[in-house]
Design an enzyme around this catalytic site. Structure first.
Site, PDB file in Angstrom:
ATOM      1  N   HIS A 136       8.820   3.621   8.631  1.00 27.17           N
ATOM      2  CA  HIS A 136       8.669   2.821   9.844  1.00 27.17           C
ATOM      3  C   HIS A 136       7.419   3.296  10.586  1.00 27.17           C
ATOM      4  O   HIS A 136       7.234   4.500  10.762  1.00 27.17           O
ATOM      5  CB  HIS A 136       9.909   2.975  10.724  1.00 27.17           C
ATOM      6  CG  HIS A 136       9.819   2.153  11.967  1.00 27.17           C
ATOM      7  ND1 HIS A 136       9.970   0.777  11.940  1.00 27.17           N
ATOM      8  CD2 HIS A 136       9.544   2.484  13.250  1.00 27.17           C
ATOM      9  CE1 HIS A 136       9.798   0.308  13.166  1.00 27.17           C
ATOM     10  NE2 HIS A 136       9.545   1.320  13.978  1.00 27.17           N
ATOM     11  N   SER A 187       0.829  -1.218   0.000  1.00 31.18           N
ATOM     12  CA  SER A 187       0.000   0.000   0.000  1.00 31.18           C
ATOM     13  C   SER A 187       0.861   1.265   0.000  1.00 31.18           C
ATOM     14  O   SER A 187       0.475   2.274  -0.598  1.00 31.18           O
ATOM     15  CB  SER A 187      -0.985  -0.004   1.175  1.00 31.18           C
ATOM     16  OG  SER A 187      -0.312   0.152   2.402  1.00 31.18           O
TER      17      SER A 187
HETATM   18  C1  GRF Z   1       3.964  -0.528   6.802  1.00 30.86           C
HETATM   19  O1  GRF Z   1       3.302  -0.446   8.029  1.00 30.86           O
HETATM   20  C2  GRF Z   1       5.351   0.025   6.910  1.00 30.86           C
HETATM   21  O2  GRF Z   1       5.449   1.073   7.817  1.00 30.86           O
HETATM   22  C3  GRF Z   1       6.149  -1.148   7.386  1.00 30.86           C
HETATM   23  O3  GRF Z   1       5.579  -2.252   6.743  1.00 30.86           O
HETATM   24  C4  GRF Z   1       4.233  -1.978   6.382  1.00 30.86           C
HETATM   25  C5  GRF Z   1       4.118  -2.182   4.905  1.00 30.86           C
HETATM   26  O4  GRF Z   1       2.798  -2.066   4.447  1.00 30.86           O
HETATM   27  N1  GRF Z   1       7.548  -0.949   7.113  1.00 30.86           N
HETATM   28  P1  GRF Z   1       2.505  -1.967   2.897  1.00 30.86           P
HETATM   29  O5  GRF Z   1       3.072  -3.231   2.259  1.00 30.86           O
HETATM   30  O6  GRF Z   1       3.151  -0.739   2.364  1.00 30.86           O
HETATM   31  O7  GRF Z   1       1.019  -1.924   2.780  1.00 30.86           O
END
Ligand code: GRF
Length: 209
Positions: free
Chosen positions: A114, A13
């Site tokens: 993060h 996402s």
């Molecule tokens: C997000 O919460 C990001 O902060 C962390 O991993 C998750 C990835 O989600 N590093 P997506 O694949 O971008 O939906």
């Protein structure tokens, strides 16, 4: 022209929010390739539907060391123009530890998101850590990647208030909405050459200076 490579492992996402922003806001960067270590990552389909090139460098069953694996990623990045001279690498839910060699090669050209206000709650399950600690605010951070775990110079942060009845799921959802705002913003600032780094501190140059 700057070329962007996005590394994902799953849902993608954040990747999607970056790709959409590049198009919508005409960010001066070419979305060159999305790479996943996981062939089943949903994000791969999303990228393909948006007309972006994708590649899989499968990590499961890979027998070499971390650097051997990362060399394969670097090769795909390079083939798409995402080099240490013309590239930006965005980690977006890429569930692998990156080798120091890869990090050094793309020094100041690799970003991560993060889901906490660093330096609080680095590592895995940041939202759960914030809840268990009893933090009243958490949020998210976009930072340059250095050789530590979530320790690189901070570029942007956004705060989210923790509600009394929050669960890991509800807090994660509100944090994710902020992630989708600040990650594309950081990519835009980078592409416009507006992020200046002074040791651990970064500053955003205003336009036209
Ligand atoms: C997000 O919460 C990001 O902060 C962390 O991993 C998750 C990835 O989600 N590093 P997506 O694949 O971008 O939906």
């Amino acid at each position: 022209m700057l070329h962007l490579g996005i590394l994902i492992s799953g849902r993608g996402s954040n990747m999607e929010s970056i790709l959409k922003a590049i198009k919508r806001q005409k960010i001066p960067i070419n979305p060159a390739v999305v790479i996943s270590n996981n062939p089943g990552a949903i994000g791969l389909k999303i990228a393909q539907n948006m007309g972006i090139k994708t590649a899989v460098v499968e990590s499961r069953g890979f027998t070499g060391n971390r650097w051997d694996y990362d060399k394969k990623i670097i090769q795909v990045l390079s083939e798409h123009g995402v080099t240490e001279k013309n590239g930006l690498v965005c980690l977006a839910g890429f569930m692998r530890i990156i080798s120091p060699e890869f990090i050094r090669k793309y020094k100041n050209r690799m970003l991560n998101i993060h889901p906490a206000i660093l330096p609080s709650f680095p590592g895995l399950h940041a939202q759960r850590q914030a809840l268990e600690y009893g933090a009243k605010y958490s949020g998210c951070t976009v930072h340059f990647v250095d050789e530590g775990v979530d320790t690189g110079p901070i570029i942007l942060q956004a705060a989210v208030k923790v509600k009394d009845d929050d669960t890991e799921e509800t807090l994660s959802k509100r944090i994710l909405a902020k992630e989708h705002a600040i990650y594309p913003q950081a990519v835009k600032l980078f592409a416009e050459g507006r992020i200046k780094t002074f040791g651990r501190r970064t500053k955003v140059k205003s336009r036209g200076r």
